[in-house]
Design an enzyme around this catalytic site. Sequence first.
Site, PDB file in Angstrom:
ATOM      1  N   CYS A  85       0.836  -1.212   0.000  1.00 42.52           N
ATOM      2  CA  CYS A  85       0.000   0.000   0.000  1.00 42.52           C
ATOM      3  C   CYS A  85       0.873   1.267   0.000  1.00 42.52           C
ATOM      4  CB  CYS A  85      -0.991  -0.030   1.144  1.00 42.52           C
ATOM      5  SG  CYS A  85      -2.359   1.147   0.944  1.00 42.52           S
ATOM      6  N   HIS A 176      -3.381  -5.196   1.120  1.00 41.19           N
ATOM      7  CA  HIS A 176      -2.834  -5.549   2.440  1.00 41.19           C
ATOM      8  C   HIS A 176      -2.909  -7.059   2.681  1.00 41.19           C
ATOM      9  CE1 HIS A 176      -2.570  -1.422   4.180  1.00 41.19           C
ATOM     10  NE2 HIS A 176      -3.513  -1.175   3.307  1.00 41.19           N
ATOM     11  N   GLU A 178      -1.379  -8.720   4.788  1.00 46.19           N
ATOM     12  CA  GLU A 178      -1.277  -8.993   6.230  1.00 46.19           C
ATOM     13  C   GLU A 178      -2.625  -8.959   6.931  1.00 46.19           C
ATOM     14  OE1 GLU A 178      -1.205  -4.536   5.953  1.00 46.19           O
ATOM     15  OE2 GLU A 178      -0.475  -6.221   4.757  1.00 46.19           O
TER      16      GLU A 178
END
Length: 199
Positions: A85, A176, A178
Amino acid sequence: MAGNGDRPKVGILALQGDVREHAEILRRLGVEPVEVRTAGELEGLAGVIVPGGESTTIGKMMVSSGLLDGIRSYFYRGGPVWGTCAGMVLAASATTGPRQPLLGVMNALVERNGFGRQVHSFEKDLEVEGFDGPFTGVFIRAPFYEDVGPGVEVLSEVDGRVVAARGENILVTAFHPELTDDTRFHEYFLKEVCGIERS
């Protein structure tokens, strides 16, 4: 560039963003996460993740901490870097928006907040080069690469906009990974970019 000790060490730029989420996934994959706040902490790392956040703010903090030059130097010595990002914005060589600090290590033109503001956040199943099955991308004020130059391999696109790409020792994602339970992008970074083989 393996870390010291039994487990390789991968740094996470800890100025802003999803540091804890990246760290948890790295631990699950047998890698020791290291929070990086100064250029000296880059020493001995097998790779570095530049997580999401607000790219202009992170860029200014990187300048004041010496990490903009530090990560750039680490990269040009062959150190693997992954920008997610805001990290994808910072990696670019140029931006369509107002001037801001950039690492300039990815031959690409970035459109900040390319998919809109926070209220336009979305999830999308992505086809990713080399992945067996779609990957769910979580897009939050996400950028995209409007144009890429030589040496950049496009891994995924949304409506013709580049949202994942890699160079020789760099990976970028507009989304993202994660924030999902799918560890394939972390595994890809560790194996294909960092050269870490899981035992």
